[in-house]
Design a protein around this motif. Structure first.
Motif, PDB file in Angstrom:
ATOM      1  N   ARG A 360       7.884  21.872  -1.423  1.00 53.76           N
ATOM      2  CA  ARG A 360       8.523  20.407  -2.051  1.00 53.76           C
ATOM      3  C   ARG A 360       8.677  19.348  -0.971  1.00 53.76           C
ATOM      4  O   ARG A 360       8.334  18.533  -1.247  1.00 53.76           O
ATOM      5  CB  ARG A 360       9.855  20.609  -2.717  1.00 53.76           C
ATOM      6  N   ASP A 361       8.991  19.655   0.037  1.00 52.16           N
ATOM      7  CA  ASP A 361       9.256  18.591   0.228  1.00 52.16           C
ATOM      8  C   ASP A 361       8.073  17.786   1.411  1.00 52.16           C
ATOM      9  O   ASP A 361       7.889  16.907   1.077  1.00 52.16           O
ATOM     10  CB  ASP A 361       9.857  19.420   2.024  1.00 52.16           C
ATOM     11  N   LYS A 364       6.599  16.054  -1.446  1.00 48.09           N
ATOM     12  CA  LYS A 364       7.290  15.067  -1.639  1.00 48.09           C
ATOM     13  C   LYS A 364       6.742  13.961  -0.320  1.00 48.09           C
ATOM     14  O   LYS A 364       6.930  12.949  -0.543  1.00 48.09           O
ATOM     15  CB  LYS A 364       8.699  15.497  -1.332  1.00 48.09           C
ATOM     16  N   GLN A 365       6.910  14.445   0.627  1.00 47.95           N
ATOM     17  CA  GLN A 365       6.245  13.778   1.708  1.00 47.95           C
ATOM     18  C   GLN A 365       4.786  12.991   1.993  1.00 47.95           C
ATOM     19  O   GLN A 365       5.021  11.586   1.277  1.00 47.95           O
ATOM     20  CB  GLN A 365       5.995  14.385   2.921  1.00 47.95           C
ATOM     21  N   GLU A 368       5.536  10.235  -0.948  1.00 45.56           N
ATOM     22  CA  GLU A 368       6.172   9.167  -0.479  1.00 45.56           C
ATOM     23  C   GLU A 368       5.721   9.089   0.537  1.00 45.56           C
ATOM     24  O   GLU A 368       5.369   6.896  -0.179  1.00 45.56           O
ATOM     25  CB  GLU A 368       7.532   9.521   0.248  1.00 45.56           C
ATOM     26  N   HIS A 371       3.723   6.326  -2.077  1.00 48.53           N
ATOM     27  CA  HIS A 371       5.058   5.481  -2.936  1.00 48.53           C
ATOM     28  C   HIS A 371       4.846   4.299  -1.363  1.00 48.53           C
ATOM     29  O   HIS A 371       4.584   3.595  -2.710  1.00 48.53           O
ATOM     30  CB  HIS A 371       5.992   6.373  -3.246  1.00 48.53           C
ATOM     31  N   ARG A 372       4.979   4.655  -0.713  1.00 51.94           N
ATOM     32  CA  ARG A 372       5.294   3.662  -0.054  1.00 51.94           C
ATOM     33  C   ARG A 372       4.131   2.556   0.709  1.00 51.94           C
ATOM     34  O   ARG A 372       3.998   1.535   0.218  1.00 51.94           O
ATOM     35  CB  ARG A 372       5.136   4.308   1.973  1.00 51.94           C
ATOM     36  N   SER A 375       3.839   0.602  -2.964  1.00 50.55           N
ATOM     37  CA  SER A 375       5.137  -0.045  -2.804  1.00 50.55           C
ATOM     38  C   SER A 375       4.269  -1.907  -1.659  1.00 50.55           C
ATOM     39  O   SER A 375       4.229  -2.634  -2.333  1.00 50.55           O
ATOM     40  CB  SER A 375       6.155   0.280  -2.116  1.00 50.55           C
ATOM     41  N   ASP A 376       3.595  -1.439  -0.624  1.00 54.53           N
ATOM     42  CA  ASP A 376       3.855  -2.221   0.550  1.00 54.53           C
ATOM     43  C   ASP A 376       2.627  -3.062  -0.177  1.00 54.53           C
ATOM     44  O   ASP A 376       2.265  -4.016  -0.203  1.00 54.53           O
ATOM     45  CB  ASP A 376       2.784  -1.500   1.840  1.00 54.53           C
ATOM     46  N   LEU A 377       1.285  -2.546  -1.508  1.00 56.65           N
ATOM     47  CA  LEU A 377       0.345  -3.231  -1.460  1.00 56.65           C
ATOM     48  C   LEU A 377       0.416  -3.634  -2.616  1.00 56.65           C
ATOM     49  O   LEU A 377       0.111  -4.462  -3.423  1.00 56.65           O
ATOM     50  CB  LEU A 377      -0.549  -1.965  -2.559  1.00 56.65           C
ATOM     51  N   VAL A 379       2.757  -5.862  -3.316  1.00 54.05           N
ATOM     52  CA  VAL A 379       3.601  -6.752  -3.372  1.00 54.05           C
ATOM     53  C   VAL A 379       2.424  -7.663  -3.044  1.00 54.05           C
ATOM     54  O   VAL A 379       2.280  -8.786  -3.419  1.00 54.05           O
ATOM     55  CB  VAL A 379       4.223  -6.510  -2.106  1.00 54.05           C
ATOM     56  N   GLU A 380       1.195  -7.159  -2.250  1.00 50.81           N
ATOM     57  CA  GLU A 380       0.341  -8.145  -2.252  1.00 50.81           C
ATOM     58  C   GLU A 380      -0.619  -8.030  -3.954  1.00 50.81           C
ATOM     59  O   GLU A 380      -1.228  -9.046  -3.654  1.00 50.81           O
ATOM     60  CB  GLU A 380      -0.837  -7.076  -1.446  1.00 50.81           C
ATOM     61  N   ARG A 382       0.384  -7.726  -6.700  1.00 48.88           N
ATOM     62  CA  ARG A 382       1.867  -8.730  -7.473  1.00 48.88           C
ATOM     63  C   ARG A 382       0.463 -10.181  -7.337  1.00 48.88           C
ATOM     64  O   ARG A 382       0.542 -11.315  -7.817  1.00 48.88           O
ATOM     65  CB  ARG A 382       3.169  -8.664  -7.038  1.00 48.88           C
TER      66      ARG A 382
ATOM     67  N   ASP B  38      11.890   7.107  -3.243  1.00 40.02           N
ATOM     68  CA  ASP B  38      10.396   7.641  -3.231  1.00 40.02           C
ATOM     69  C   ASP B  38       9.580   7.463  -2.229  1.00 40.02           C
ATOM     70  O   ASP B  38       8.795   7.644  -2.467  1.00 40.02           O
ATOM     71  CB  ASP B  38      10.131   7.294  -4.578  1.00 40.02           C
ATOM     72  N   GLU B  39      10.309   6.619  -1.835  1.00 46.08           N
ATOM     73  CA  GLU B  39       9.024   6.117  -0.745  1.00 46.08           C
ATOM     74  C   GLU B  39       9.912   6.865   0.829  1.00 46.08           C
ATOM     75  O   GLU B  39       9.514   6.450   1.482  1.00 46.08           O
ATOM     76  CB  GLU B  39       9.320   4.641  -0.546  1.00 46.08           C
ATOM     77  N   ARG B 116      13.147  17.601  -4.418  1.00 42.37           N
ATOM     78  CA  ARG B 116      12.869  17.115  -3.022  1.00 42.37           C
ATOM     79  C   ARG B 116      12.144  19.025  -3.043  1.00 42.37           C
ATOM     80  O   ARG B 116      11.982  19.441  -2.628  1.00 42.37           O
ATOM     81  CB  ARG B 116      13.847  17.005  -1.457  1.00 42.37           C
ATOM     82  N   ARG B 251       9.031  -8.473   5.612  1.00 44.31           N
ATOM     83  CA  ARG B 251       8.579  -8.165   6.073  1.00 44.31           C
ATOM     84  C   ARG B 251       7.585  -8.271   7.535  1.00 44.31           C
ATOM     85  O   ARG B 251       7.447  -7.697   8.453  1.00 44.31           O
ATOM     86  CB  ARG B 251       6.436  -7.927   5.562  1.00 44.31           C
TER      87      ARG B 251
END
Lengths: 419, 486
Positions: A360-361, A364-365, A368, A371-372, A375-377, A379-380, A382, B38-39, B116, B251
């Protein structure tokens, strides 16, 4: 059922079928069986009494009197007859029994003369019916069980010397007298006629002459009147002048010889009686020995079987102990293995849990990472989305170029190489 | 023997971010797990509750839309700082206390653990700042309990950070822990005597990463406004534009950690339209210079307070997200050089330490004396230094020697108690003055490290018992012998 009981039943049954024809052998068998019974019953019990009455035809009161004479307490033994269950219920039967008993006692001539007393005392009461009439067939009973049974050597006890009240003696004498008077003397054998004379002498020791004369009168059957007159004279003389007794040495010698013969006969009879008793007892002992032998054999067989079973039991016990130990050992092993199994199951569960957590970890990684990136994209995106409807100019165009650079930079940071 | 799988959790319930670190130990081999958002980052300690629907948003999602959600939601950040306040806010028909809000963060952390690894977070060691009051500890226990989590013990954040890096620091007798996160700066000077950790001095500030992000955003906004010739305050900008600017600023701050320049561009920045600003490192360094100076001064102040002198500081452990700020690192490096120590997982370090202490718990020991001043002015010690505090308690029986209708106990043993007003350091217990009357005094340290005394007469009912408590108990933490190879 005991053998002697069976024998008694068998004999009684045969007697019923054959009538009164009893053989000597049957008589002896009855005496033997009844003797064993009374020994087994330890006395004149109700069963013994019942067989005594039912088998009376075999030997009369002979077996009973034999048992009485062998008993330690003879008086109690003789009295047990009167205390019995059957005595007195049926007058003729009781009379028959007592007459026979009396005869057997006279024949036996016991030392204890008074043994005869209770018999004599009870005879008058059983010689009459309920209506107080003398038994019709009483004289036949007297003939069969008393006169016929007696022998010439039988010694009658002197009634006056017995411990019986005179009135009772008189009643007894009357009964016997009446009964004897009913006998047809002419039909009797000479022996029985002589016995009747002896009985009369016994009943009337003081009237011997008179009775003898009376008997003579009856036998000669002379002119009745002459005899009557002469008799009356004689009687008168006797009454007035009692008869004289002259000393005769031969008479005394004869009397002594007779007495000796009588005693010898009594001894012989007693010896025979004792011999029979011994035979009965020997047979009983023999039977007991056979039974003991059979029982010993049975006991021996049983012991052998018991020993065998005990051995089997010990063997089985040893086997069971061994198997129990094996079972215990197996149970312990099962328990240990169960515990090991449970521990292994638990370990498997825990390792599965661990693997699941690690899996699961990792998933999940990866999520994640996505998701990261998102999340970074985001902003761009939006920022781009906000400008979609705007009129394009140099600043916006430059911004978008900058954002595109940012997007590529973000992608390259997560490993997406575009070069 | 089964593998004997055990789970241990440490929670860093931070002002700005919260995180759970867990160890699954099987065959004495621990597997480490980080539980955040989640990140894969620590969970922002923010809670937004919709004013109309009562819908609850926590963590990263609430943080990313901070300004936007502020319009429709009641937005709570830094709830740890206000845990002991008796405030109540009614939102969508439901009354919320700081404990309820903190409980939502605990619930999110519990859910994160469940998602998790499938495990249930039911018991944990929680790291708290130095000086975290007993009232706050109690509230924090309540908040965790509402989420179904039992707090087995508390450990101070610097001690947790120290223990997380014990292998590298075990030979350092004096260690400074510099923890600069999003909401606070906490500096502690720790003394390590063979695993006996005591705090020599502490210093702190509420100026941290979030403040710096906000400052950068405002500075950029001012530059844009000046360039565009439109006078409009940052706070008057649409909330979505504010959020976007804050995200871009954060950032840029990170980008300037590695690069000398960074560009902030926003295509539709409200009335300013498309905007773009190029930031260079010097400008950035100038902008954050006051905060960096404040942080450095804070460390110096703590060192001074500890009385050990800079020369005796063996290592300075740099933890927290803001400790990576490039101007700070440059300044610290110029001052402390090789003494600086940067752990691998700065964001998770406190949680790691707490989790390790959950796995091999140590114990608190008293670092001071507390007792009673008797009528002949002699001192009767109830609690002596170096006494293990777990399950400690003591019972004494006293007789009454005068004719007062009360037995009066005067406490002492440390300067702060003795110098406090009489009403704070004494305890009066009603009594009858009977000949055989006794006053039974029972002293103990509760789970929130408060020293308590309950005293009462043997001839009076329970309601006549009186309580004295002392929440400033000085203690040290004795690290356990390491039984698990980490």
């Amino acid at each position: 059922m005991e053998a002697y009981i069976e024998k008694l039943n068998q004999l009684i049954a045969i007697k019923k079928n054959k009538g009164n024809k009893i053989t000597k052998k049957e008589r002896e068998e009855f005496l033997s069986a009844w003797g064993e019974l009374i020994v087994a019953e330890n006395g004149f019990s109700e069963t013994v009494e019942r067989y005594f009455y039912e088998g009376f035809v075999f030997a009369g009161a002979k077996p009973f009197v034999q048992w009485v004479l062998l008993s330690e307490d003879k008086f109690s033994a003789i009295n047990s007859l009167f205390k019995g269950h059957f005595f007195g219920k049926d007058t003729p039967t009781s009379f028959r029994v007592l007459v026979s008993t009396l005869a057997q006692l006279i024949i036996s001539n016991p030392t204890e003369k008074n043994l005869i007393c209770p018999v004599i005392e009870n005879i008058p009461s059983v010689s009459k019916t309920k209506e107080n009439k003398t038994l019709v067939d009483g004289h036949k009973v007297i003939l069969k069980y008393f006169i016929s049974e007696l022998n010439s050597s039988s010694l009658f006890p002197v009634l006056s010397e017995l411990n019986i009240k005179p009135t009772v003696i008189r009643s007894f004498v009357e009964v016997f007298e009446v009964m004897i008077n009913r006998l047809d003397l002419t039909s009797l054998s000479t022996k029985d006629a002589q016995k009747v004379v002896a009985i009369n002498k016994w009943l009337h020791p003081d009237n011997e002459v008179e009775k003898a004369e009376k008997a003579e009168l009856i036998v000669s059957q002379d002119s009745q009147n002459v005899v009557k007159e002469r008799s009356e004279e004689v009687l008168n003389q006797v009454e007035q002048n009692p008869p004289r007794h002259f000393y005769n040495p031969y008479d005394q010698l004869i009397s002594m010889l007779n007495e000796t013969i009588s005693l010898s006969r009594g001894l012989r009879d007693e010896s025979k009686s004792t011999e029979k008793k011994c035979t009965v007892l020997q047979e009983a002992v023999s039977n007991f020995q056979r039974e003991i032998e059979v029982l010993n054999n049975q006991l021996k067989t049983s012991k052998q079987r018991e020993a065998s079973l005990e051995k089997q039991l010990i063997d089985r016990g040893t086997q069971i102990s061994g198997l129990s130990l094996q079972v215990k050992s197996l149970e312990d092993e099962i328990q240990k293995l169960t515990e090991v199994l449970e521990a292994k199951d638990q370990e498997i569960d825990q390792r599965t849990q661990m693997m699941d957590a690690l899996s699961r970890d990792r998933t999940k990684q990866a999520d994640e990472q996505m998701h990261r990136l998102a999340s970074d994209l985001k902003v761009e995106y939006r920022d781009f989305h906000d400008a979609e409807t705007l009129t394009m100019d140099c600043d916006l165009g430059e911004n978008m170029r900058e954002q595109l650079k940012n997007v590529f930079s973000i992608l390259s940071k997560v490993g997406i190489s575009l070069d | 023997m089964p593998a004997n799988l055990n789970n241990y959790y440490g929670i860093d319930f931070g002002t700005t971010t919260s995180a759970v670190v867990g160890y699954m130990v099987m065959d004495h081999k621990p597997e480490q797990f980080f539980y955040g958002d989640d990140e894969g980052r620590p969970l922002p300690s923010v809670v937004a509750i919709n004013k109309t629907t009562g819908e609850i948003t926590t963590g990263r999602e609430a943080w990313n839309k901070k300004m936007e959600l502020s319009e429709t939601c009641e937005y709570f950040s830094s709830v740890k700082s206000v845990l002991d306040r008796d405030t109540r806010t009614t939102i969508a028909g439901r009354e919320w206390t700081p404990v309820d809000i903190a409980a939502e963060l605990f619930k999110t952390l519990k859910t994160s653990v469940k998602e998790r690894t499938g495990n249930d977070l039911s018991i944990a060691t929680v790291a708290i700042p130095i000086g975290f009051s007993p009232e706050k500890r109690d509230k924090l226990r309540s908040a965790a309990a509402k989420a179904g989590i039992t707090i087995s013990s508390f450990v101070s954040e610097p001690t947790a950070a120290f223990f997380a890096n014990y292998e590298e620091l075990r030979s350092s007798p004096i260690v400074a822990v510099f923890d600069w996160g999003g909401g606070t700066l906490d500096v502690s000077i720790l003394k390590n005597e063979n695993g006996r950790i005591s705090e020599l001095a502490t210093a702190g500030s509420n100026i941290a990463g979030d403040y710096i992000d906000n400052k950068i955003a405002q500075r950029i906004h001012a530059k844009i406004a000046r360039k565009k010739g439109i006078e409009l305050a940052f706070s008057d900008m649409p909330s979505s534009a504010q959020d976007l600017m804050l995200v871009r600023s954060e950032r840029a701050k990170r980008a300037l950690g590695d690069d000398d320049t960074a560009t902030i561009s926003i295509n539709n920045y409200g009335p300013f339209g498309a905007c773009r600003e190029l930031l260079d490192y010097d400008w950035f360094a100038d902008i954050v210079e006051p905060e960096v100076s404040m942080a450095v001064d804070c460390l110096k102040k703590a060192i001074e307070q500890s009385g050990v002198g800079l020369a005796n500081i063996d290592r300075i452990v740099m933890v927290g997200g803001s400790s990576n700020l490039r101007p700070l690192i440059e300044r610290m490096d110029s001052i402390y050089g090789e003494k600086l120590f940067f752990p691998d997982e700065t964001m998770w370090n406190v949680g790691q330490g707490a989790a390790r202490l959950a796995m091999t718990p140590g114990d608190y020991y008293s670092n001071q004396s507390i007792g009673i001043i008797l009528s002949d002015n002699s001192f009767f010690a109830l609690l002596s230094p170096d006494t293990p505090l777990t399950n400690w308690n003591m019972e004494c029986h006293f007789g009454i020697v005068d004719t007062n209708e009360e037995a009066r106990f005067v406490f002492g043993g440390s300067s702060d108690i003795e110098e406090s007003p009489a009403r704070f350091k004494s305890l009066s217990v009603p009594a009858y003055r009977f000949l055989q009357e006794q006053i039974i005094l029972r002293a103990f340290v509760d789970e929130n490290m408060v020293f308590k005394v309950i005293a009462g007469s043997t001839m009076r009912p329970r309601e006549y018992r009186r309580v004295w408590d002392y929440s400033q108990l000085k203690c040290y933490y004795k690290l356990p012998e390491m039984r698990v190879e980490l």
